[in-house]
Design an enzyme around this catalytic site. Structure first.
Site, mmCIF file in Angstrom:
data_model
loop_
_atom_site.group_PDB
_atom_site.id
_atom_site.type_symbol
_atom_site.label_atom_id
_atom_site.label_comp_id
_atom_site.label_asym_id
_atom_site.label_seq_id
_atom_site.Cartn_x
_atom_site.Cartn_y
_atom_site.Cartn_z
ATOM 1 C CD GLN A 1 -2.628 -1.070 2.660
ATOM 2 O OE1 GLN A 1 -3.497 -0.241 2.895
ATOM 3 N NE2 GLN A 1 -2.279 -1.987 3.550
ATOM 4 C CG HIS B 1 -3.078 2.593 -1.630
ATOM 5 N ND1 HIS B 1 -3.083 2.538 -0.249
ATOM 6 C CD2 HIS B 1 -4.202 1.915 -2.020
ATOM 7 C CE1 HIS B 1 -4.152 1.864 0.169
ATOM 8 N NE2 HIS B 1 -4.831 1.465 -0.877
ATOM 9 C CB CYS C 1 -3.625 13.586 -21.364
ATOM 10 S SG CYS C 1 -1.887 13.950 -21.050
ATOM 11 C CB SER D 1 -4.095 0.450 10.599
ATOM 12 O OG SER D 1 -4.525 1.046 9.395
HETATM 13 P P1 OAD Z 1 -1.489 3.002 9.005
HETATM 14 O O1 OAD Z 1 -0.761 4.237 9.411
HETATM 15 O O2 OAD Z 1 -2.974 3.027 9.020
HETATM 16 O O3 OAD Z 1 -1.034 1.787 9.945
HETATM 17 C C1 OAD Z 1 0.336 1.573 10.211
HETATM 18 C C2 OAD Z 1 0.466 0.274 10.969
HETATM 19 O O4 OAD Z 1 1.840 -0.001 11.089
HETATM 20 C C3 OAD Z 1 -0.127 0.292 12.379
HETATM 21 O O5 OAD Z 1 -0.928 -0.879 12.566
HETATM 22 C C4 OAD Z 1 1.119 0.251 13.286
HETATM 23 O O6 OAD Z 1 0.888 -0.498 14.478
HETATM 24 C C5 OAD Z 1 2.104 -0.477 12.381
HETATM 25 N N1 OAD Z 1 3.520 -0.196 12.659
HETATM 26 C C6 OAD Z 1 4.088 0.928 13.141
HETATM 27 N N2 OAD Z 1 5.425 0.805 13.204
HETATM 28 C C7 OAD Z 1 5.729 -0.432 12.745
HETATM 29 C C8 OAD Z 1 6.934 -1.161 12.534
HETATM 30 N N3 OAD Z 1 8.155 -0.633 12.815
HETATM 31 N N4 OAD Z 1 6.860 -2.419 12.055
HETATM 32 C C9 OAD Z 1 5.656 -2.988 11.755
HETATM 33 N N5 OAD Z 1 4.479 -2.331 11.911
HETATM 34 C C10 OAD Z 1 4.509 -1.074 12.400
HETATM 35 O O7 OAD Z 1 -0.907 2.575 7.575
HETATM 36 P P2 OAD Z 1 -1.588 1.695 6.426
HETATM 37 O O8 OAD Z 1 -2.376 0.591 7.006
HETATM 38 O O9 OAD Z 1 -0.518 1.366 5.461
HETATM 39 O O10 OAD Z 1 -3.757 5.286 1.651
HETATM 40 O O11 OAD Z 1 -2.562 2.751 5.787
HETATM 41 C C11 OAD Z 1 -3.349 2.349 4.704
HETATM 42 C C12 OAD Z 1 -3.602 3.511 3.793
HETATM 43 O O12 OAD Z 1 -4.151 4.632 4.515
HETATM 44 C C13 OAD Z 1 -2.368 4.101 3.146
HETATM 45 O O13 OAD Z 1 -1.904 3.365 2.045
HETATM 46 C C14 OAD Z 1 -2.851 5.446 2.743
HETATM 47 C C15 OAD Z 1 -3.561 5.863 3.990
HETATM 48 O O14 OAD Z 1 -4.564 6.797 3.841
HETATM 49 C C16 OAD Z 1 -3.743 6.109 0.622
HETATM 50 O O15 OAD Z 1 -2.976 7.052 0.568
HETATM 51 C C17 OAD Z 1 -4.724 5.764 -0.436
#
Ligand code: OAD
Length: 249
Positions: free
Chosen positions: A86, A104, A115, A183
Site C-alpha cells: 500500500q 495505492h 491525459c 492497520s
Molecule cells: P497506518 O498508518 O494506518 O497503519 C500503520 C500500521 O503499522 C499500524 O498498525 C502500526 O501499528 C504499524 N507499525 C508501526 N510501526 C511499525 C513497525 N516498525 N513495524 C511494523 N508495523 C509497524 O498505515 P496503512 O495501514 O498502510 O492510503 O494505511 C493504509 C492507507 O491509509 C495508506 O496506504 C494510505 C492511507 O490513507 C492512501 O494514501 C490511499
C-alpha cells in the site's frame, strides 16, 4: 514456497517514513486527509497539495531501506516471494525486491491530471521554491497543458485495476501471506489477508499492535517489521517449511 508480503506504512516506519494512523507521529494525526489527499483538494488548491507531496517525496528520497526491506528481497531471491504494498515509496525496489505491486500508486510516478501521460523527468525530484506556507504550484503537462498530479491513489479514487488484479491472483495462490505494518482499515487492500485465508493460505501478521487482521491471522508477531522479517528469513534459510514451525512465536 509461494509467499506474498502485503506491506503497509509500518513497513517503512523504521526507515523514518511516517505512518498514517499512529498517534502523534502519523500523517493523518497531523494533517487533514480531506484537504490533501482527495481529487477535490487538488482542484481547490493544487499548490497546497503539490507542496505537501513534495515534502513527502523529499522525506522518502532521504530515507534508506532497512533490514526488513532487504530481508524480503532476499526471501524473494532464494525462496520465492512477491511484494504487494500500500506504500507509495520506493523502498522495496531500492532494497532489490523484483516486481513490486503498488496498490495505492507510487510517489515518483507523477502524471497529467487530464491525459494521464507520465511527467518526465519526475517533477517531485526537481528543485522548487515553496511559498511561506509550503505551497508549490504543480507543473503543466508537456502534452496537454493540464496540471501534473502525484501518481498516488487519493481517497475516493479506484485502485489501479492491473495492480488489484495482480494482488488478487497472488494471494489466491499463496501458501503463506505476511501482513506487515498495516492497520487493516483501508479497503479494498485490507480485505486481501481475508481472501488469502479463505483460499487456504497461512497468514502471519507482523505488527507491534493488534489490528482487525489479528482475528483472522494464523499467528501474530508483536514486533517491528525488520525483526519479524529477519526471523522468518532465518527460519526459511534453515530449511523450515512446516507452517506451524515457521509461524511459531
Ligand atoms: P497506518 O498508518 O494506518 O497503519 C500503520 C500500521 O503499522 C499500524 O498498525 C502500526 O501499528 C504499524 N507499525 C508501526 N510501526 C511499525 C513497525 N516498525 N513495524 C511494523 N508495523 C509497524 O498505515 P496503512 O495501514 O498502510 O492510503 O494505511 C493504509 C492507507 O491509509 C495508506 O496506504 C494510505 C492511507 O490513507 C492512501 O494514501 C490511499
Amino acid at each position: 514456497m509461494r509467499i506474498v508480503a502485503l506491506t503497509g506504512a509500518g513497513m517503512s516506519a523504521e526507515s523514518g517514513v511516517p505512518t498514517f494512523r499512529d498517534a502523534q507521529t502519523g500523517l493523518w494525526a497531523r494533517f487533514d486527509p480531506q484537504a490533501l489527499a482527495t481529487p477535490e483538494a487538488f482542484a481547490a488548491d493544487p499548490a497546497r497539495v503539490w507542496g505537501w507531496y513534495r515534502d513527502r517525496a523529499a522525506g522518502v528520497a532521504a530515507a534508506r531501506p532497512h533490514a526488513g526491506h532487504a530481508g524480503l528481497a532476499r526471501i524473494a531471491r532464494t525462496h520465492g516471494l512477491r511484494v504487494i504494498t500500500q506504500n507509495v515509496d520506493d523502498l522495496h525496489e531500492r532494497a532489490g525486491s523484483p516486481e513490486v505491486v503498488h496498490l495505492h500508486g507510487a510517489l515518483f510516478a507523477s502524471r497529467c491530471s487530464r491525459c494521464a501521460r507520465p511527467a518526465t523527468p519526475e517533477p517531485l525530484r526537481l528543485p522548487a521554491s515553496p511559498d511561506a506556507e509550503g505551497r508549490v504550484p504543480p507543473p503543466a503537462c508537456a502534452y496537454c497543458g493540464a496540471l501534473v498530479r502525484p501518481g498516488v491513489v487519493w481517497f475516493g479514487e479506484a485502485l489501479p485495476a492491473a495492480a488489484w488484479e495482480a494482488a488478487l491472483a497472488a494471494v489466491r495462490e499463496a501458501e503463506l501471506v505476511l501482513a506487515i505494518g498495516s492497520s487493516g482499515l483501508v479497503h479494498p487492500a485490507a480485505s486481501l489477508p481475508a481472501i488469502a485465508a479463505a483460499a487456504g493460505a497461512a497468514v502471519l501478521e507482523i505488527n507491534p499492535s493488534p489490528t482487525p487482521l489479528t482475528a483472522l491471522a494464523s499467528a501474530s508477531w508483536r514486533c517491528r517489521a525488520a525483526e519479524g522479517v529477519q526471523r522468518l528469513a532465518a527460519r526459511l534459510d534453515a530449511g523450515e517449511r512446516d507452517p506451524a514451525a515457521l509461524l511459531a512465536p
